[in-house]
Design a protein around this motif. Structure first.
Motif, PDB file in Angstrom:
ATOM      1  N   ALA A 195     -15.268  -3.180  -6.065  1.00 20.44           N
ATOM      2  CA  ALA A 195     -15.225  -4.904  -6.729  1.00 20.44           C
ATOM      3  C   ALA A 195     -14.942  -5.173  -7.915  1.00 20.44           C
ATOM      4  O   ALA A 195     -15.156  -6.873  -7.802  1.00 20.44           O
ATOM      5  N   VAL A 196     -13.947  -4.839  -8.484  1.00 19.11           N
ATOM      6  CA  VAL A 196     -13.931  -5.801  -9.692  1.00 19.11           C
ATOM      7  C   VAL A 196     -11.831  -6.376  -9.801  1.00 19.11           C
ATOM      8  O   VAL A 196     -11.279  -5.424  -9.753  1.00 19.11           O
ATOM      9  N   PRO A 197     -11.324  -7.518 -10.083  1.00 20.11           N
ATOM     10  CA  PRO A 197     -10.865  -8.128 -10.232  1.00 20.11           C
ATOM     11  C   PRO A 197     -10.096  -7.315 -11.383  1.00 20.11           C
ATOM     12  O   PRO A 197     -10.614  -7.668 -12.723  1.00 20.11           O
ATOM     13  N   SER A 198      -9.067  -6.939 -11.061  1.00 17.68           N
ATOM     14  CA  SER A 198      -7.939  -5.828 -12.045  1.00 17.68           C
ATOM     15  C   SER A 198      -6.428  -5.968 -12.100  1.00 17.68           C
ATOM     16  O   SER A 198      -5.835  -6.354 -11.307  1.00 17.68           O
ATOM     17  N   VAL A 199      -5.960  -6.349 -13.466  1.00 17.21           N
ATOM     18  CA  VAL A 199      -4.342  -6.314 -13.473  1.00 17.21           C
ATOM     19  C   VAL A 199      -4.028  -5.437 -14.155  1.00 17.21           C
ATOM     20  O   VAL A 199      -4.656  -5.335 -15.533  1.00 17.21           O
ATOM     21  N   VAL A 200      -2.891  -5.032 -14.455  1.00 18.31           N
ATOM     22  CA  VAL A 200      -1.764  -3.742 -14.962  1.00 18.31           C
ATOM     23  C   VAL A 200      -0.674  -4.437 -15.437  1.00 18.31           C
ATOM     24  O   VAL A 200      -0.278  -4.694 -14.307  1.00 18.31           O
ATOM     25  N   VAL A 201      -0.635  -4.885 -16.010  1.00 19.37           N
ATOM     26  CA  VAL A 201       0.890  -5.274 -16.826  1.00 19.37           C
ATOM     27  C   VAL A 201       2.038  -4.689 -17.829  1.00 19.37           C
ATOM     28  O   VAL A 201       1.630  -4.468 -19.443  1.00 19.37           O
ATOM     29  N   THR A 202       3.148  -4.189 -17.556  1.00 19.40           N
ATOM     30  CA  THR A 202       4.074  -3.826 -18.526  1.00 19.40           C
ATOM     31  C   THR A 202       4.816  -4.770 -18.403  1.00 19.40           C
ATOM     32  O   THR A 202       5.330  -5.827 -17.937  1.00 19.40           O
TER      33      THR A 202
ATOM     34  N   ARG B   3       2.162  -7.890  -6.196  1.00 17.87           N
ATOM     35  CA  ARG B   3       2.936  -7.583  -7.512  1.00 17.87           C
ATOM     36  C   ARG B   3       3.261  -9.055  -7.868  1.00 17.87           C
ATOM     37  O   ARG B   3       3.833  -9.788  -6.761  1.00 17.87           O
ATOM     38  N   SER B   4       3.876  -8.730  -9.324  1.00 16.47           N
ATOM     39  CA  SER B   4       4.904 -10.063  -9.585  1.00 16.47           C
ATOM     40  C   SER B   4       5.050  -9.938 -10.642  1.00 16.47           C
ATOM     41  O   SER B   4       5.240  -8.442 -11.761  1.00 16.47           O
ATOM     42  N   TYR B   5       6.325 -10.353 -11.258  1.00 18.95           N
ATOM     43  CA  TYR B   5       7.070 -10.651 -12.489  1.00 18.95           C
ATOM     44  C   TYR B   5       6.762 -11.789 -13.576  1.00 18.95           C
ATOM     45  O   TYR B   5       7.190 -12.079 -14.577  1.00 18.95           O
ATOM     46  N   LEU B   6       5.955 -12.422 -13.233  1.00 17.16           N
ATOM     47  CA  LEU B   6       5.125 -13.241 -13.558  1.00 17.16           C
ATOM     48  C   LEU B   6       6.581 -14.221 -14.417  1.00 17.16           C
ATOM     49  O   LEU B   6       6.356 -14.685 -15.506  1.00 17.16           O
ATOM     50  N   TYR B   7       7.134 -14.605 -13.552  1.00 17.03           N
ATOM     51  CA  TYR B   7       8.397 -16.008 -14.076  1.00 17.03           C
ATOM     52  C   TYR B   7       8.727 -14.611 -14.958  1.00 17.03           C
ATOM     53  O   TYR B   7       9.524 -15.911 -16.595  1.00 17.03           O
ATOM     54  N   CYS B   8       8.812 -13.798 -15.460  1.00 19.57           N
ATOM     55  CA  CYS B   8       9.277 -13.074 -16.860  1.00 19.57           C
ATOM     56  C   CYS B   8      10.691 -11.775 -16.490  1.00 19.57           C
ATOM     57  O   CYS B   8      10.825 -11.907 -14.832  1.00 19.57           O
ATOM     58  N   ASP B   9      11.605 -12.315 -16.787  1.00 19.93           N
ATOM     59  CA  ASP B   9      12.929 -11.004 -16.237  1.00 19.93           C
ATOM     60  C   ASP B   9      12.362  -9.362 -16.547  1.00 19.93           C
ATOM     61  O   ASP B   9      13.135  -8.773 -15.943  1.00 19.93           O
ATOM     62  N   ALA B  10      11.226  -9.698 -17.748  1.00 20.30           N
ATOM     63  CA  ALA B  10      11.310  -7.431 -18.025  1.00 20.30           C
ATOM     64  C   ALA B  10       9.542  -7.712 -17.576  1.00 20.30           C
ATOM     65  O   ALA B  10       8.841  -6.829 -18.689  1.00 20.30           O
ATOM     66  N   VAL B  11       8.809  -8.124 -16.984  1.00 18.97           N
ATOM     67  CA  VAL B  11       7.487  -8.507 -17.666  1.00 18.97           C
ATOM     68  C   VAL B  11       6.833  -7.959 -15.669  1.00 18.97           C
ATOM     69  O   VAL B  11       7.670  -8.530 -14.731  1.00 18.97           O
ATOM     70  N   ASP B  12       6.152  -6.763 -15.240  1.00 17.46           N
ATOM     71  CA  ASP B  12       5.664  -7.027 -14.433  1.00 17.46           C
ATOM     72  C   ASP B  12       3.788  -6.429 -13.787  1.00 17.46           C
ATOM     73  O   ASP B  12       3.369  -5.699 -14.786  1.00 17.46           O
ATOM     74  N   ALA B  13       3.582  -7.167 -13.263  1.00 23.56           N
ATOM     75  CA  ALA B  13       2.306  -6.853 -12.774  1.00 23.56           C
ATOM     76  C   ALA B  13       2.439  -6.608 -11.646  1.00 23.56           C
ATOM     77  O   ALA B  13       2.325  -6.445 -10.949  1.00 23.56           O
ATOM     78  N   CYS B  14       0.863  -5.791 -12.058  1.00 23.15           N
ATOM     79  CA  CYS B  14       0.139  -5.201 -10.389  1.00 23.15           C
ATOM     80  C   CYS B  14      -1.786  -5.697 -10.199  1.00 23.15           C
ATOM     81  O   CYS B  14      -2.406  -5.470 -11.317  1.00 23.15           O
ATOM     82  N   PHE B  15      -1.424  -6.762  -9.440  1.00 21.61           N
ATOM     83  CA  PHE B  15      -3.510  -7.018  -9.068  1.00 21.61           C
ATOM     84  C   PHE B  15      -3.869  -6.184  -8.382  1.00 21.61           C
ATOM     85  O   PHE B  15      -3.001  -6.569  -7.095  1.00 21.61           O
ATOM     86  N   TYR B  16      -5.207  -5.720  -8.433  1.00 21.52           N
ATOM     87  CA  TYR B  16      -5.178  -5.374  -7.662  1.00 21.52           C
ATOM     88  C   TYR B  16      -7.063  -5.476  -7.632  1.00 21.52           C
ATOM     89  O   TYR B  16      -7.631  -6.152  -8.523  1.00 21.52           O
ATOM     90  N   TYR B  17      -7.732  -4.968  -6.612  1.00 21.15           N
ATOM     91  CA  TYR B  17      -9.274  -4.348  -7.284  1.00 21.15           C
ATOM     92  C   TYR B  17      -9.793  -3.038  -7.541  1.00 21.15           C
ATOM     93  O   TYR B  17      -9.432  -2.049  -6.743  1.00 21.15           O
TER      94      TYR B  17
ATOM     95  N   THR C 145       0.944  -1.563  -0.179  1.00 18.02           N
ATOM     96  CA  THR C 145      -0.243   0.382  -0.185  1.00 18.02           C
ATOM     97  C   THR C 145       0.938   1.277   0.589  1.00 18.02           C
ATOM     98  O   THR C 145       0.517   2.495  -0.277  1.00 18.02           O
ATOM     99  N   SER C 146       1.894   1.363  -0.754  1.00 18.05           N
ATOM    100  CA  SER C 146       3.124   1.846  -0.170  1.00 18.05           C
ATOM    101  C   SER C 146       2.875   2.780  -1.762  1.00 18.05           C
ATOM    102  O   SER C 146       2.341   2.673  -2.580  1.00 18.05           O
ATOM    103  N   THR C 147       3.721   3.753  -2.066  1.00 19.45           N
ATOM    104  CA  THR C 147       4.229   4.408  -3.362  1.00 19.45           C
ATOM    105  C   THR C 147       4.111   3.848  -4.223  1.00 19.45           C
ATOM    106  O   THR C 147       4.913   2.538  -4.120  1.00 19.45           O
ATOM    107  N   PRO C 148       3.804   3.361  -5.318  1.00 20.20           N
ATOM    108  CA  PRO C 148       3.897   3.124  -6.622  1.00 20.20           C
ATOM    109  C   PRO C 148       5.886   3.252  -6.628  1.00 20.20           C
ATOM    110  O   PRO C 148       5.596   4.059  -6.969  1.00 20.20           O
ATOM    111  N   GLN C 149       5.780   1.561  -6.666  1.00 21.99           N
ATOM    112  CA  GLN C 149       7.220   1.046  -7.358  1.00 21.99           C
ATOM    113  C   GLN C 149       7.391   1.223  -8.581  1.00 21.99           C
ATOM    114  O   GLN C 149       8.388   1.338  -8.896  1.00 21.99           O
ATOM    115  N   THR C 150       6.224  -0.228  -8.980  1.00 16.12           N
ATOM    116  CA  THR C 150       6.465  -0.533 -10.575  1.00 16.12           C
ATOM    117  C   THR C 150       6.035   0.230 -11.387  1.00 16.12           C
ATOM    118  O   THR C 150       4.894   0.830 -10.786  1.00 16.12           O
ATOM    119  N   LEU C 151       6.395  -0.116 -12.623  1.00 15.57           N
ATOM    120  CA  LEU C 151       5.048   0.979 -14.020  1.00 15.57           C
ATOM    121  C   LEU C 151       4.418   0.265 -13.964  1.00 15.57           C
ATOM    122  O   LEU C 151       3.092   0.827 -13.748  1.00 15.57           O
TER     123      LEU C 151
END
Length: 131
Positions: free
Chosen positions: A71-78, A54-68, A30-36
């Motif tokens: 009440a809607v499950p959401s994800v942003v992936v860079t 947070r997750s890096y999805l088993y990849c070297d340069a992929v970043d995911a942010c799972f949140y609601y 819940t801190s200041t956003p760190q990843t893209l």
């Protein structure tokens, strides 16, 4: 509108159901956003204090942010890859694995939120009976 929050129990259930407990970071941030991806979450309308996983999805340069989002499950992936990235090398299954992680986590988050809504509705109905 019902106030819904992500609890430790819901998060842990999602991680178990997604079968990626060892990979998806299991603590709510819940801190200041760190990843893209976290910054993308805030650009899409959520606040800095939105609980997220947070997750890096088993990849070297992929970043995911799972949140609601409400009440809607959401994800942003860079993603950021270079020409010689092993993530996108011929024959690499990493992008497919990343998609599977996202699918499993989103399904688990959706089921958990629906269960939480059902639990809250049942508690409300029980309270109404007692009045």
């Amino acid at each position: 509108m019902m106030h819904l929050k992500i609890t430790d129990e819901i998060r842990e259930r999602c991680l178990r159901e997604a079968a990626h407990e060892a990979h998806i970071n299991d603590r709510i941030v819940t801190s200041t956003p760190q990843t893209l991806a976290e910054r993308g979450m805030t650009m899409l309308g959520s606040t800095r204090a939105t609980p997220r996983i947070r997750s890096y999805l088993y990849c070297d340069a992929v970043d995911a942010c799972f949140y609601y989002a409400g009440a809607v499950p959401s994800v942003v992936v860079t993603a950021r890859w270079t020409a010689d990235s092993p993530d996108i090398a011929e024959g690499s299954k990493k992008p497919q694995i990343a998609c599977e992680v996202v699918r499993r986590m989103m399904t688990a988050m959706d089921k958990a939120m629906k269960a939480e809504k059902d639990r809250q509705w049942a508690a409300y109905m029980e309270e109404q009976k007692l009045k």
